[in-house]
Design an enzyme around this catalytic site. Structure first.
Site, PDB file in Angstrom:
ATOM      1  N   THR A 200     -13.195  22.753 -66.006  1.00  0.00           N
ATOM      2  CA  THR A 200     -14.435  22.022 -66.250  1.00  0.00           C
ATOM      3  C   THR A 200     -15.449  22.220 -65.124  1.00  0.00           C
ATOM      4  O   THR A 200     -15.140  21.992 -63.954  1.00  0.00           O
ATOM      5  CB  THR A 200     -14.110  20.523 -66.375  1.00  0.00           C
ATOM      6  OG1 THR A 200     -13.130  20.374 -67.404  1.00  0.00           O
ATOM      7  CG2 THR A 200     -15.343  19.713 -66.710  1.00  0.00           C
ATOM      8  N   GLU A 201     -16.656  22.637 -65.491  1.00  0.00           N
ATOM      9  CA  GLU A 201     -17.760  22.852 -64.537  1.00  0.00           C
ATOM     10  C   GLU A 201     -17.369  23.811 -63.407  1.00  0.00           C
ATOM     11  O   GLU A 201     -17.886  23.727 -62.298  1.00  0.00           O
ATOM     12  CB  GLU A 201     -18.250  21.516 -63.947  1.00  0.00           C
ATOM     13  CG  GLU A 201     -18.586  20.439 -64.969  1.00  0.00           C
ATOM     14  CD  GLU A 201     -19.762  20.801 -65.870  1.00  0.00           C
ATOM     15  OE1 GLU A 201     -20.537  21.701 -65.495  1.00  0.00           O
ATOM     16  OE2 GLU A 201     -19.901  20.188 -66.938  1.00  0.00           O
ATOM     17  N   LEU A 202     -16.449  24.723 -63.735  1.00  0.00           N
ATOM     18  CA  LEU A 202     -15.944  25.701 -62.755  1.00  0.00           C
ATOM     19  C   LEU A 202     -15.348  25.037 -61.506  1.00  0.00           C
ATOM     20  O   LEU A 202     -15.357  25.622 -60.420  1.00  0.00           O
ATOM     21  CB  LEU A 202     -17.023  26.718 -62.363  1.00  0.00           C
ATOM     22  CG  LEU A 202     -17.578  27.586 -63.491  1.00  0.00           C
ATOM     23  CD1 LEU A 202     -18.429  28.727 -62.908  1.00  0.00           C
ATOM     24  CD2 LEU A 202     -16.489  28.175 -64.374  1.00  0.00           C
TER      25      LEU A 202
ATOM     26  N   HIS B  97     -12.867  18.756 -71.784  1.00  0.00           N
ATOM     27  CA  HIS B  97     -13.844  19.016 -70.734  1.00  0.00           C
ATOM     28  C   HIS B  97     -13.682  17.959 -69.634  1.00  0.00           C
ATOM     29  O   HIS B  97     -14.625  17.288 -69.224  1.00  0.00           O
ATOM     30  CB  HIS B  97     -15.264  18.939 -71.323  1.00  0.00           C
ATOM     31  CG  HIS B  97     -16.308  19.613 -70.459  1.00  0.00           C
ATOM     32  ND1 HIS B  97     -16.424  20.960 -70.342  1.00  0.00           N
ATOM     33  CD2 HIS B  97     -17.297  19.108 -69.679  1.00  0.00           C
ATOM     34  CE1 HIS B  97     -17.434  21.263 -69.543  1.00  0.00           C
ATOM     35  NE2 HIS B  97     -17.982  20.143 -69.109  1.00  0.00           N
TER      36      HIS B  97
ATOM     37  N   TRP C  71     -19.721  24.518 -59.987  1.00  0.00           N
ATOM     38  CA  TRP C  71     -21.011  25.214 -60.107  1.00  0.00           C
ATOM     39  C   TRP C  71     -22.180  24.238 -60.127  1.00  0.00           C
ATOM     40  O   TRP C  71     -23.292  24.607 -60.454  1.00  0.00           O
ATOM     41  CB  TRP C  71     -21.016  26.165 -61.301  1.00  0.00           C
ATOM     42  CG  TRP C  71     -21.048  25.578 -62.691  1.00  0.00           C
ATOM     43  CD1 TRP C  71     -21.035  24.265 -63.052  1.00  0.00           C
ATOM     44  CD2 TRP C  71     -21.145  26.337 -63.913  1.00  0.00           C
ATOM     45  NE1 TRP C  71     -21.094  24.139 -64.414  1.00  0.00           N
ATOM     46  CE2 TRP C  71     -21.162  25.406 -64.975  1.00  0.00           C
ATOM     47  CE3 TRP C  71     -21.215  27.705 -64.222  1.00  0.00           C
ATOM     48  CZ2 TRP C  71     -21.237  25.795 -66.323  1.00  0.00           C
ATOM     49  CZ3 TRP C  71     -21.293  28.073 -65.553  1.00  0.00           C
ATOM     50  CH2 TRP C  71     -21.293  27.129 -66.589  1.00  0.00           C
TER      51      TRP C  71
END
Lengths: 395, 444
Positions: free
Chosen positions: A143-145, A107, A297
């Site tokens: 990771t986290e878009l 991640h 995001w």
């Protein structure tokens, strides 16, 4: 026909223990706390939510479908402390209604700092997914878009079919997130963009009694999704899995909503549920979406500022990635695993000073009293990693 | 709105945060149109100038002088009066006696007259709050001077026009109570510090009694933090509805802080600035310094300030073997404070008990990042600071080292700290005070 594409993100970091500059041992992680958090979230979210998803898959005879991305670091924690959660995900895999998506195992934000590391972590995650669930992921989410054209290119070259990102207003402009697009520099890769309005209705606003649409019923939501008919192909509902039971507590009615919504939507006979791969196979891309700068995001900015918004974060990220060659050269698997766990983006998120004084969502997820404490602790541990790498090299 | 304000220090003569707070507060009040009559005791040292007596004021009671700043009046709406009474807290009996003797010598000629004048004031002779010869920390003479300040303040109040009495810290409480008794005006006491902050649990009973009487006799008790409010509530039994919290603030320096940082050796400076007393935790600073020096040699710890623990601290630095890394500057004021902030890389306030603590705000206003103890009121208003428990010297050393070793830490603290500071203003504090005044006077 509007196709609902549910995608859930499942992740917990290996949080660090309090580590001062006077410490010299190599136990960096707060096992006690990590186990405690994992057990709590397993009880409130993962187990009950998986049970409901399993019931839905069975009750609708394969017509309810959804996708997951489960990070390597949380899977390791499941193996260690709550194998029953891992089993419940395996049961979901066995239904054939659930797809598993690839991401960086740790991640991490490796794409920004080290392309080889990014590829290595993604391959490691794909392998792990295959070992655990018998599926080789075809879809990638960063990771986290976090996303831009370059990410798309690298991901296409790695052989993936599609990539997910945020349907940010400043990117889409007048265009709708309810279609499938292409990145401008890719021949084959497809791009799915989160419908953040409908996603956030569930993920953020569901339990908010001050919201004009409260309470959100399955009927109401079905009606909103149904309006996409004629205006789009897909409804990309992307959210943290912890939405169910952890961010939105059970007493908000979130589980009952999730139990009722699929049946209600399917009963319209005009709409359906698809996994990401199914949606990608069914619909042609309608155009190019050009994303030259990184988006994500997170927060209202939809950018990287939650992880890379101040000089501490940039310093910590730079320092940890600058150890890559030295650490990998040691061949010491324990050291390499420790270092990689330090790449998890959450550590940098904890150093975020945006809104810190106002105390909001950032604080809620933060095990530290302040972003400064997070940075100090992290840098102390990094010192020890550096010293270990140097010691092995010197041998 | 007119305020009869009783305090014991006002710039340029200050020994600590109270003078700074009184200055900022009265300036803030003047900005919102509140007139303040500020009543001071005789300042020490008298020879260094700063205040100038106004010769023209001849209609004042004996022992009362109207004064102005040497540099002229700092702002409109403020009248400063000085009473012939010597109030110096935080001094040992010896130094106090010394100061008192000097004052007595100067006033030899006047004294008989002053005494006669005091006797001439009619009304209750004393509120019976204290007898002479108080506790061990303060010489009996201080109590006599507090009584003198009280009588002269009453004399001044009789010829002054005001709506509210506002008293800062215990030495002025007897005067405030007496003025209230004579005029019937509502009274605010402002608690900048309590006996428990200054002395731990070994409190001076006489002072405690004065503080308690002041708080109970007042119509409102303004505390500088919730920390202090809790002490007033639990230790002094002040009813909750009487308690208010008004935070202190800081004036940003006009030159924009650190723009003129001098060239200096490649040595990091860690600064302690404050009274060197038990309350301020100087020994924790030195013990943390010892741990820092073990890891990082290119550092200097500056202990700026004086107090009853100073010789012990010099010995402690020697005993810890860190003498060469520690500099004691003695008490600093004005320009020197400004200068020392300009060279500091980190300001540390390891206070054991700090009702508020303006110094960290001053440090931030000079672009110096701060490390403060959680046992401080200022920790309630500043989030962009490093925080530790004062006793946790490992954490303190760890955080000091992090600032010394990682430049981004200091720069991020500075950047956000300064922004946060701009949200604290004396004008806002003054607005809160004015609200309290209005509540007591029925909105006049």
């Amino acid at each position: 026909m509007a196709s609902v594409v549910f995608y859930f993100q499942v992740h917990q970091p290996f949080r660090l223990r309090r580590y001062t500059i006077f410490d010299s041992d190599t136990n960096y992680f707060d096992d006690f706390r990590n186990e405690q958090v994992l057990r709590k979230v397993a009880g409130k979210c993962y187990l009950p939510a998986n049970k409901i998803i399993l019931e839905l898959c069975k009750a609708h005879k394969g017509l309810f479908r959804c996708s997951y991305s489960i990070t390597g670091v949380i899977l390791e924690q499941f193996q260690k402390w709550t194998p029953e959660v891992l089993d419940s995900f395996k049961q979901l895999a066995d239904t054939g209604c659930v797809e598993f998506i690839a991401e960086t195992y740790y991640h991490s934000l490796a794409f920004l700092y080290n392309r080889n590391e990014f590829i290595a972590q993604t391959m490691k995650h794909c392998q792990f997914m295959e070992d655990m669930f018998g599926q080789r992921p075809r879809i990638f989410r960063n990771t986290e878009l976090t996303y831009n054209n370059d990410v798309a290119k690298v991901v296409e070259d790695m052989g993936f079919d599609a990539i997910l990102t945020e349907g940010a207003d400043h990117i889409l402009g007048y265009r709708s997130p309810n279609f499938i697009y292409n990145p401008p520099n890719c021949a084959r890769l497809k791009l799915l963009m989160k419908n953040y309005r409908l996603s956030d209705d569930i993920a953020f606003r569901f339990g908010n009694r001050g919201w004009a649409e409260w309470p959100l019923t399955a009927e109401k939501f079905t009606n909103w999704v149904d309006q996409i008919n004629g205006n789009g192909y897909v409804c990309d509902l992307f959210m943290d899995y912890e939405t169910f039971g952890e961010h939105q507590w059970e007493d908000t009615g979130i589980f009952n909503f999730m139990r009722a919504f699929p049946g209600m939507l399917l009963a319209t006979k005009k709409n359906e549920f698809l996994t990401v791969s199914q949606a990608v196979g069914r619909y042609p891309p309608v155009g190019e979406v050009d994303v030259p700068h990184m988006i994500s995001w997170a927060d209202t900015e939809r950018d990287l500022s939650a992880w890379l918004g101040n000089s501490m974060q940039s310093n910590a990220l730079h320092d940890v990635y600058s150890l890559a060659d030295d650490v990998l050269a040691t061949g010491d698997q324990i050291l390499i695993a420790d270092w990689r766990k330090l790449l998890t983006s959450d550590h940098f998120y904890y150093m975020c000073t945006k809104w810190f004084a106002d105390g909001d969502v950032h604080k809620y997820f933060n095990p530290y009293e302040s972003p400064y404490d997070a940075y100090i602790n992290y840098m102390n541990i990094l010192d020890n990693v550096r010293a270990r790498a140097a010691a092995i090299k010197g041998r | 709105m007119k305020v009869f304000m009783l305090g014991w220090e006002f710039p340029p003569h200050i020994s600590g945060g109270l003078g700074t707070a009184c200055y900022g507060m009265t300036k803030g009040l003047s900005e919102i149109g509140v007139k303040v009559t500020f009543v001071l005791p005789t300042s020490v040292p008298r020879d260094s100038g700063g205040h100038v007596t106004l010769r023209s004021a001849t209609d004042l009671p004996l022992g009362v002088r109207k004064i102005v700043h040497q540099t002229g009046q700092p702002f409109s709406g403020l009248e400063l009066y000085q009473l012939d009474a010597l109030l110096i807290p935080y001094s040992t009996p010896e130094t106090y006696d010394e100061e008192a003797r000097k004052l007595a010598e100067e006033q030899m000629a006047l004294d008989a007259e002053t005494l006669a004048a005091i006797k001439a004031i009619s009304g209750p002779t004393s509120l019976g709050l204290f007898g002479h010869g108080a506790g061990p920390q303060y010489a009996g003479d201080l109590m006599a001077q507090i009584y003198k300040y009280e009588r002269l303040a009453v004399a001044l109040a009789r010829i002054s026009d005001f709506d509210v009495i506002h008293a800062h810290d215990w030495m002025t409480f007897p005067a405030a109570l007496h003025v209230k008794a004579r005029t019937g005006k509502p009274m605010v006491v402002h608690v900048h510090s309590t006996e428990f902050d200054r002395s731990g649990d070994n409190i001076n009973q006489v002072i405690y009694d004065i503080e308690r009487a002041g708080m109970h006799g007042a119509d409102k008790v303004v505390c500088v933090s919730h920390l202090t409010r809790n002490i007033a509530f639990t230790r002094y039994g002040v009813p909750a509805e009487k308690l208010e919290v008004v935070y202190n603030a800081v004036e940003l320096p006009e030159d924009g802080g650190a723009a003129t940082r001098p060239i200096r050796r490649n040595e990091k400076i860690v600064l302690f600035l404050g009274r060197v007393t038990m309350q301020k935790g100087p020994e924790y600073f030195l013990m943390a310094a010892k741990k820092v020096v073990e890891k990082f040699k290119n550092v200097r710890f500056i202990m700026a300030g004086s107090g009853d623990m100073i010789t012990r601290m010099i010995r402690l630095a020697a005993d810890l073997g860190i003498g060469r890394y520690v500099t004691f500057t003695g008490f600093l004021r004005g320009k020197d404070v400004h200068k020392i902030f300009q060279i500091a890389d980190l300001y540390v306030m390891p206070s054991v008990s700090e009702p508020f603590g303006i110094a960290p705000l001053e440090a931030l206003s000079h672009d110096v990042p701060v490390l403060i103890s959680r046992q401080s009121g200022v920790s309630e208003v500043i989030t962009h600071a490093l925080k530790v428990d004062f006793w946790d010297i490992d954490q303190m050393a760890d955080k000091i080292l992090a600032v010394l070793r990682h430049a981004p830490l200091g720069s991020t603290l500075k950047q956000h700290g300064r922004f946060e500071l701009s949200k604290l203003s004396w004008r806002d504090s003054a607005e809160s005070l004015c609200e309290i005044y209005r509540g007591m006077t029925g909105g006049t």
